[in-house]
Enzyme design. Structure first.
Site, mmCIF file in Angstrom:
data_model
loop_
_atom_site.group_PDB
_atom_site.id
_atom_site.type_symbol
_atom_site.label_atom_id
_atom_site.label_comp_id
_atom_site.label_asym_id
_atom_site.label_seq_id
_atom_site.Cartn_x
_atom_site.Cartn_y
_atom_site.Cartn_z
ATOM 1 N N ASN A 35 -10.155 -0.438 0.284
ATOM 2 C CA ASN A 35 -8.692 -0.337 0.254
ATOM 3 C C ASN A 35 -8.197 -0.935 -1.070
ATOM 4 O OD1 ASN A 35 -5.939 -0.681 0.572
ATOM 5 N ND2 ASN A 35 -6.067 -1.478 2.660
ATOM 6 N N CYS A 88 0.822 -1.232 0.000
ATOM 7 C CA CYS A 88 0.000 0.000 0.000
ATOM 8 C C CYS A 88 0.847 1.268 0.000
ATOM 9 C CB CYS A 88 -0.955 -0.015 1.177
ATOM 10 S SG CYS A 88 -2.008 -1.471 1.182
ATOM 11 N N HIS A 147 -3.175 6.914 2.362
ATOM 12 C CA HIS A 147 -3.641 5.616 1.870
ATOM 13 C C HIS A 147 -5.040 5.374 2.440
ATOM 14 C CE1 HIS A 147 -4.097 1.503 0.952
ATOM 15 N NE2 HIS A 147 -3.808 1.052 2.155
HETATM 16 N N1 ACO Z 1 -18.134 -8.470 10.076
HETATM 17 C C1 ACO Z 1 -18.630 -8.669 11.312
HETATM 18 N N2 ACO Z 1 -17.855 -8.914 12.373
HETATM 19 C C2 ACO Z 1 -16.532 -8.949 12.177
HETATM 20 C C3 ACO Z 1 -15.948 -8.761 10.921
HETATM 21 C C4 ACO Z 1 -16.814 -8.507 9.840
HETATM 22 N N3 ACO Z 1 -16.369 -8.299 8.586
HETATM 23 N N4 ACO Z 1 -14.612 -8.857 11.031
HETATM 24 C C5 ACO Z 1 -14.345 -9.097 12.334
HETATM 25 N N5 ACO Z 1 -15.518 -9.156 13.028
HETATM 26 C C6 ACO Z 1 -15.689 -9.393 14.474
HETATM 27 C C7 ACO Z 1 -14.536 -10.145 15.082
HETATM 28 O O1 ACO Z 1 -14.693 -11.534 14.921
HETATM 29 C C8 ACO Z 1 -14.616 -9.704 16.517
HETATM 30 O O2 ACO Z 1 -15.624 -10.445 17.144
HETATM 31 P P1 ACO Z 1 -15.408 -10.993 18.648
HETATM 32 O O3 ACO Z 1 -15.269 -9.751 19.481
HETATM 33 O O4 ACO Z 1 -16.652 -11.771 18.906
HETATM 34 O O5 ACO Z 1 -14.159 -11.802 18.597
HETATM 35 C C9 ACO Z 1 -15.112 -8.262 16.431
HETATM 36 O O6 ACO Z 1 -15.695 -8.129 15.122
HETATM 37 C C10 ACO Z 1 -14.017 -7.230 16.595
HETATM 38 O O7 ACO Z 1 -12.911 -7.561 15.697
HETATM 39 P P2 ACO Z 1 -11.568 -6.763 15.723
HETATM 40 O O8 ACO Z 1 -10.599 -7.449 14.847
HETATM 41 O O9 ACO Z 1 -11.208 -6.483 17.136
HETATM 42 O O10 ACO Z 1 -12.036 -5.367 15.034
HETATM 43 P P3 ACO Z 1 -11.229 -4.043 14.916
HETATM 44 O O11 ACO Z 1 -11.989 -2.964 15.567
HETATM 45 O O12 ACO Z 1 -9.772 -4.226 15.272
HETATM 46 O O13 ACO Z 1 -11.304 -3.767 13.354
HETATM 47 C C11 ACO Z 1 -10.039 -3.861 11.294
HETATM 48 C C12 ACO Z 1 -10.722 -4.663 12.425
HETATM 49 C C13 ACO Z 1 -11.110 -3.059 10.586
HETATM 50 C C14 ACO Z 1 -9.407 -4.845 10.337
HETATM 51 C C15 ACO Z 1 -8.992 -2.911 11.881
HETATM 52 O O14 ACO Z 1 -8.161 -3.612 12.766
HETATM 53 C C16 ACO Z 1 -8.152 -2.230 10.828
HETATM 54 O O15 ACO Z 1 -8.638 -1.432 10.055
HETATM 55 N N6 ACO Z 1 -6.831 -2.515 10.808
HETATM 56 C C17 ACO Z 1 -5.927 -1.855 9.865
HETATM 57 C C18 ACO Z 1 -6.030 -2.377 8.485
HETATM 58 C C19 ACO Z 1 -5.173 -1.500 7.578
HETATM 59 O O16 ACO Z 1 -5.055 -0.315 7.762
HETATM 60 N N7 ACO Z 1 -4.527 -2.038 6.599
HETATM 61 C C20 ACO Z 1 -3.677 -1.114 5.824
HETATM 62 C C21 ACO Z 1 -2.682 -1.722 5.144
HETATM 63 S S1 ACO Z 1 -3.390 -2.760 3.954
HETATM 64 C C22 ACO Z 1 -2.103 -3.286 2.928
HETATM 65 O O17 ACO Z 1 -0.967 -2.900 3.070
HETATM 66 C C23 ACO Z 1 -2.430 -4.314 1.873
#
Ligand code: ACO
Length: 325
Positions: free
Chosen positions: A282, A119, A252
């Site tokens: 993304n 990214c 990004h």
């Molecule tokens: N739909 C519904 N529920 C979901 C989903 C979904 N798509 N995905 C996860 N959940 C659930 C999980 O299972 C978890 O449930 P639990 O509490 O019962 O275990 C709950 O939602 C919370 O999950 P978390 O992983 O804690 O959610 P978080 O608030 O951390 O958000 C996310 C996840 C959106 C992926 C976030 O961590 C994020 O944006 N991270 C950064 C990603 C990024 O910026 N990438 C950039 C680089 S990409 C590249 O270089 C290719």
């Protein structure tokens, strides 16, 4: 006389198939995977993404974006002497998407290669093109970010497959007596290879290992917010400017919470943030040039505005480019 580089045209392309969160939730439910529009919007700001049809490659998307950028710059394809494509989803292992795209543009002879910094790829590619122009190796470059991330998603993993989309963005970067690009800052930390990767490869005629994207979202989130502030400040310092000089912040487009967090750390009002993650998801290396072109075409970004472009992603890689548009 000093030699600088300047963006003279922008372009972008999204494949026509638009998938809303609700569409995706229905598709995933059929596989026994549960998600919802509310969860995706609340955690990421994403409402829809575009997916390319099978057989459509990164160079196909990049070609459309490149043609638009050439038109906007008033430059003929035959006058381009450098093509850099930032991509992690190239058409083939080799040759590069840049060589394939060069052929599709109907030109031959100029330097063409891919940059793989996930990214952060577009800020890496733009910095390389700027350096090659400043050293007179090139005069008129096409810098493209193009991805078909839908091809490397694991649709049984709801924590990643809802986040990504396909698309391409491009700029024409030309030699200029005035800047243009003011400063760049690039970094990587390979200790974090495992938090965001596609660990598989092709070997001995077979796919070896897992060819689908893996991400520790929390670890990426934590690292991203810190490095995006650091690299923005380092870039401003190199250019002798301050955050107050930034007219538009184009980070990004991965997650609205990371983007807003970065703007707040730089004490920038949120109306200076260019946001397309809601409609594009993304798109990895394509996200910054897609956002740039959308803001130029909507009339938000005007000639003379100061832009901060910032990438962060797998590697772990990150970096920024400050420029006068
Ligand atoms: N739909 C519904 N529920 C979901 C989903 C979904 N798509 N995905 C996860 N959940 C659930 C999980 O299972 C978890 O449930 P639990 O509490 O019962 O275990 C709950 O939602 C919370 O999950 P978390 O992983 O804690 O959610 P978080 O608030 O951390 O958000 C996310 C996840 C959106 C992926 C976030 O961590 C994020 O944006 N991270 C950064 C990603 C990024 O910026 N990438 C950039 C680089 S990409 C590249 O270089 C290719």
């Amino acid at each position: 006389m000093s030699r600088y580089s300047r963006i003279t045209g922008t372009g972008s392309y999204l494949p026509p198939r638009r998938i809303t969160n609700a569409d995706l939730a229905v598709e995933l439910a059929a596989r026994g995977v549960e998600t919802s529009d509310d969860w995706i919007v609340e955690r990421t700001g994403i409402r829809a993404r575009h997916f390319a049809d099978s057989g459509v490659t990164s160079s196909d998307l990049g070609l459309q974006a490149a043609r638009q950028a050439l038109d906007a710059a008033g430059v003929a394809a035959g006058d381009i002497d450098l093509i850099i494509v930032a991509t992690s989803t190239p058409d083939m292992i080799f040759p590069s998407a840049a060589c394939i795209l060069q052929n599709k543009l109907g030109i031959a002879g100029c330097a063409a290669f891919d940059v793989q910094a996930v990214c952060s790829g577009f800020v890496y590619a733009l910095t390389i093109a700027d350096s090659l122009i400043k050293t007179s190796t090139a005069t008129r470059a096409l810098v493209i970010g193009a991805e078909v991330f839908s091809r490397i998603l694991d649709f049984s993993d709801r924590t990643t497959c809802v986040l990504f989309g396909d698309g391409a963005g491009a700029v024409v970067l030309e030699a200029s007596e005035t800047p243009g690009i003011l400063a760049s800052d690039l970094h990587a930390d390979g200790r974090h290879v495992g938090i965001l990767c596609v660990p598989g490869t092709v070997s001995g005629g077979k796919v070896l290992g897992d060819p689908l994207l893996k991400m520790d979202g929390k670890a990426v989130f934590k690292l991203a917010v810190g490095v995006l502030e650091e690299t923005a400040r380092a870039t401003l310092a190199k250019a002798g400017r301050t955050a107050g000089d930034i007219d538009w912040l184009i980070p990004h487009q991965a997650n609205i919470r990371i983007m807003q967090g970065t703007a707040k750390k730089l004490k920038l009002p949120l109306d200076k943030l260019v946001v397309t993650v809601d409609e594009h998801g993304n798109t990895s290396a394509a996200s910054i040039p897609l956002a740039l072109d959308a803001a130029v075409r909507s009339g938000k970004i005007k000639r003379g505005d100061t832009l901060m472009l910032e990438g962060v992603g797998g590697g772990f890689t990150w970096g920024a480019v400050l420029l006068d548009f």
